[in-house]
Design an enzyme around this catalytic site. Structure first.
Site, mmCIF file in Angstrom:
data_model
loop_
_atom_site.group_PDB
_atom_site.id
_atom_site.type_symbol
_atom_site.label_atom_id
_atom_site.label_comp_id
_atom_site.label_asym_id
_atom_site.label_seq_id
_atom_site.Cartn_x
_atom_site.Cartn_y
_atom_site.Cartn_z
ATOM 1 N N SER A 191 0.979 -1.181 0.011
ATOM 2 C CA SER A 191 0.016 0.004 -0.121
ATOM 3 C C SER A 191 0.832 0.983 0.011
ATOM 4 O O SER A 191 1.946 1.223 0.422
ATOM 5 C CB SER A 191 -0.863 0.013 1.136
ATOM 6 O OG SER A 191 -1.529 1.289 1.566
ATOM 7 N N TYR A 204 -2.248 -1.089 10.432
ATOM 8 C CA TYR A 204 -2.048 -1.477 9.238
ATOM 9 C C TYR A 204 -0.958 -0.992 8.492
ATOM 10 O O TYR A 204 -0.388 -1.899 7.699
ATOM 11 C CB TYR A 204 -3.504 -0.861 8.709
ATOM 12 C CG TYR A 204 -3.682 -1.020 7.236
ATOM 13 C CD1 TYR A 204 -4.212 -2.414 6.798
ATOM 14 C CD2 TYR A 204 -3.383 -0.161 6.345
ATOM 15 C CE1 TYR A 204 -4.543 -2.518 5.416
ATOM 16 C CE2 TYR A 204 -3.453 -0.201 4.844
ATOM 17 C CZ TYR A 204 -4.082 -1.669 4.399
ATOM 18 O OH TYR A 204 -4.297 -1.586 3.046
#
Length: 296
Positions: A191, A204
């Site tokens: 990401s 995360y």
């Protein structure tokens, strides 16, 4: 509305732009209630046989990026086994329909990748169904926004994020590798958060940074075997994970230079490329699909 010049869509206006209607869902979220509806490439993706005969495994294939990748792989000629959570049965049926509509085999497996035994059983199922694994896509992930700081991240949440995003990827890859022949590959989903972490997604973002390191280290480890390992780093993408884990979706994606989030269909070609013979000299690569946000 799409702004086109001839047959060239303008990427700024090609897909819906915020502000979006306010919406909230319980985790894990579902595609149906989302406004605007996500585009997985149902009407737009055209395959050219780039993955003809490949046997593929995709985690988190019931919706979002995973569904778009499953659809694209199938239309490129691949059979697809994908995972979903037990509560995502309806979503999984739709992904299976799309794969089978493309004339390929779809195998939907309810699997909690936080459990090592379930990861092992998943790979055994894939080998039973296909005989081998040509492409493993580690895509499933969990996040939960905590805008009140690190103190608000419970051990339960931290453990769920780590086990879903890292442990599952590690166990699945470890168990799959004996069944991935030379010419096969592993593709991980990292990401933009790996490089530009949002404070409210601290745990995360940690995992996404670790996925970058895992990808680059494993790629070097497996190079002599002829197995490539790469990752895709999305920016903001409009999937059910967003209304089910973020407190405010109205301006989601507005921060990207293109001024909008990606649709899942815009991520799928990156996975197709990395899985295809055209990427035969590409390994240890992080392919950024961020809407213009520059990453290292």
């Amino acid at each position: 509305m799409t702004d086109r010049q001839g047959d060239r869509p303008n990427p700024v206006t090609q897909h819906p732009r915020p502000d979006f209607p306010s919406q909230d869902q319980p985790h894990p979220g579902w595609t149906g209630p989302m406004d605007p509806p996500p585009d997985h490439g149902e009407e737009s993706y055209r395959g050219t046989g780039r993955l003809d005969g490949r046997k593929t495994v995709i985690t988190g294939g019931d919706s979002g990026i995973g569904r778009a990748v499953a659809l694209a792989f199938a239309r490129e000629g691949a059979d697809v086994l994908f995972t979903h959570l037990a509560e995502e049965e309806d979503e999984a049926r739709e992904t299976s329909r799309l794969v089978e509509e493309a004339g390929r085999k779809a195998v939907a497996v309810s699997c909690d990748i936080r459990e090592e035994g379930e990861c092992r059983a998943l790979i055994e199922r894939a080998v039973d169904e296909f005989g081998r694994i040509d492409v493993l896509v580690n895509n499933a992930a969990y996040q939960m926004s905590q805008p009140d700081g690190i103190e608000a991240i419970s051990t339960e949440q931290f453990d769920r994020v780590m086990r879903t995003n890292l442990y599952g990827m590690f166990w699945l890859t470890k168990n799959a590798l004996p069944h991935i022949p030379a010419g096969g590959c592993v593709i991980n989903t990292t990401s933009v958060q790996a490089y530009q972490p949002s404070p409210h997604l601290l745990d995360y973002a940690m995992t996404k940074g670790a996925i970058v390191t895992f990808t680059q280290g494993l790629a070097q480890m497996l190079a002599e075997r002829g197995v490539r390992v790469n990752a895709v780093a999305p920016g903001p993408v409009w999937t059910p994970l967003i209304p089910s884990t973020l407190p405010d979706t109205a301006e989601f994606g507005k921060q990207s230079p293109l001024g909008r989030p990606a649709q899942p269909a815009e991520l799928a070609p990156a996975y197709v490329y990395l899985a295809s013979p055209e990427a035969s000299f590409v390994t240890a690569e992080i392919l950024n699909v961020t809407g213009g946000t520059p990453l290292p």
